[in-house]
Design an enzyme around this catalytic site. Structure first.
Site, PDB file in Angstrom:
ATOM      1  N   ARG A 119      47.993  56.269   3.087  1.00 56.88           N
ATOM      2  CA  ARG A 119      49.314  56.061   3.704  1.00 56.88           C
ATOM      3  C   ARG A 119      49.406  54.633   4.235  1.00 56.88           C
ATOM      4  NH1 ARG A 119      47.629  61.130   5.623  1.00 56.88           N
ATOM      5  NH2 ARG A 119      48.908  62.890   4.928  1.00 56.88           N
ATOM      6  N   SER A 159      67.249  59.305  -0.035  1.00 57.21           N
ATOM      7  CA  SER A 159      67.680  60.501  -0.786  1.00 57.21           C
ATOM      8  C   SER A 159      66.728  60.803  -1.932  1.00 57.21           C
ATOM      9  CB  SER A 159      69.110  60.305  -1.315  1.00 57.21           C
ATOM     10  OG  SER A 159      69.984  60.064  -0.239  1.00 57.21           O
ATOM     11  N   GLY A 211      64.448  63.816   0.923  1.00 52.67           N
ATOM     12  CA  GLY A 211      65.860  63.765   1.323  1.00 52.67           C
ATOM     13  C   GLY A 211      66.667  64.880   0.664  1.00 52.67           C
ATOM     14  N   HIS A 215      48.760  60.604  11.922  1.00 51.90           N
ATOM     15  CA  HIS A 215      48.940  61.283  10.631  1.00 51.90           C
ATOM     16  C   HIS A 215      48.152  60.505   9.578  1.00 51.90           C
ATOM     17  CE1 HIS A 215      50.788  63.759   7.640  1.00 51.90           C
ATOM     18  NE2 HIS A 215      51.546  62.801   7.143  1.00 51.90           N
TER      19      HIS A 215
HETATM   20  C1  PYR Z   1      52.166  64.120   3.620  1.00 53.16           C
HETATM   21  O1  PYR Z   1      52.365  64.876   2.675  1.00 53.16           O
HETATM   22  O2  PYR Z   1      51.212  64.289   4.400  1.00 53.16           O
HETATM   23  C2  PYR Z   1      53.064  63.032   3.864  1.00 53.16           C
HETATM   24  O3  PYR Z   1      52.769  62.211   4.710  1.00 53.16           O
HETATM   25  C3  PYR Z   1      54.296  62.952   3.096  1.00 53.16           C
END
Ligand code: PYR
EC number: 1.1.1.37
Length: 320
Positions: A89, A11, A15, A176
């Site tokens: 990340r 959250s 969230g 990603h």
């Molecule tokens: C981004 O903003 O790319 C995330 O992975 C949160």
């Protein structure tokens, strides 16, 4: 007809934004879960108090116990730690893997029939681990990244061409992370592919290369500006489009981190590819033809993702 139940595991900023969007779009009732006492309850009550103004009837509740998510139709997972300036990340892997183990156990016990959308980073490895920890069907555990990366790409292209974002379509494949693959050939303005727009003098190859790089760095650019955390509006909007596709059986074609079991020559890996999302979850994985250079970029992105899943197995050998 019973209303949909949407559980938000975590959250924090994403969230809270998700809860607000679900209300505004009247997608169903919301249960906000968090281990921090008071945060999900406070955010739920705050958003509920906006509902008479905005005219929605979603019920919003906050819980600190996984029992509260029981029977959820959709679970959107943001639990874990976001990155801070200077972090990639991938630096979050160790800490967020432990969180995925707890979330996976909660999903298995209380929401085994849910469609689960994971947003926690490093995304492709975390959604892979979450599927393993929860044991939910691979069609029903998916990662949100491609919609976000493609939306960033579309926004930058619309700015460059001075046209509506609505008329720009774009695809970003792969993991990603820094190795994601914005697909120039498959991206268009009203159906006109980007390479044709270069020929028409709308932009240059150099400018497109800069936009591709800005897309790859899209998350880091926001982290650098915010200084206290990562993006939340665009990630939340992206996950909502996936949840809506499932709940309304829209059969949308969206790039998502999906489980590959041989498609694109890849096995036992979650990575960004175009999929069809409908009432059956990930109903189809679309295998597009890649040029030699696109294939090379995709392969190196897959290798980066597989390096991260191997790191997960090193930390938690029972995942293998
Ligand atoms: C981004 O903003 O790319 C995330 O992975 C949160």
């Amino acid at each position: 007809m019973a209303r949909n139940k949407i559980a938000l595991i975590g959250s924090g900023m994403i969230g809270g934004t998700l809860a607000h969007m679900i209300g505004l779009k009247d997608l169903g009732d919301v249960v906000l879960f968090d281990i921090a006492e008071g945060i999900p309850q406070g955010k739920g009550l705050d958003i509920a108090q906006s509902s008479p103004v905005d005219g929605f009837d979603s019920r919003l509740t906050g819980v600190n116990d996984y029992a509260g998510i029981e029977g959820a139709d959709v679970c959107i997972v943001t639990a874990g730690v976001p990155r801070k300036p200077g972090m990639s990340r991938d630096d979050l892997l160790g800490i967020n893997l432990k969180v995925m183990e707890q979330v996976g156990a909660g999903l298995k016990k209380y929401a085994p029939k849910a469609f689960v959308i994971c947003i926690t980073n490093p995304l492709d490895a975390m959604v892979w681990a979450l599927q393993k920890f929860s044991g939910l069907p691979k069609t029903h555990v998916v990662g949100m990244a491609g919609v976000l990366d493609s939306s960033r790409f579309r926004y930058f292209l619309a700015e460059e061409f001075k046209v509506s974002v609505e008329d720009v379509t774009a695809f970003v494949l792969g993991g990603h992370g820094d190795s994601m693959v914005p697909m120039i050939r498959y991206s268009t303005v009203a159906g006109i592919p980007l390479p044709d727009l270069v020929k028409m003098g709308w932009t240059s190859k150099e400018k497109l290369d800069q936009i591709v790089q800005r897309t790859r760095d899209g998350g880091a650019e926001i982290v650098g500006l915010l200084k206290t955390g990562s993006a939340y509006y665009a990630p939340a909007a992206s996950a909502i489009s996936m949840a809506e596709a499932y709940l309304k059986d829209k059969k949308r074609v969206l790039p998502c981190a999906a489980h590959l079991s041989g498609q694109y020559g890849v096995k036992n890996t979650y990575v960004g590819v175009p999929v069809v999302i409908g009432a059956g979850g990930v109903e189809r994985i679309i295998e597009i033809e890649l040029s030699k250079s696109e294939q090379k970029m995709f392969d190196s992105s897959v290798a980066a993702v597989q390096g991260l899943t191997e790191a997960c197995v090193n930390i938690a050998p029972h995942l293998s």
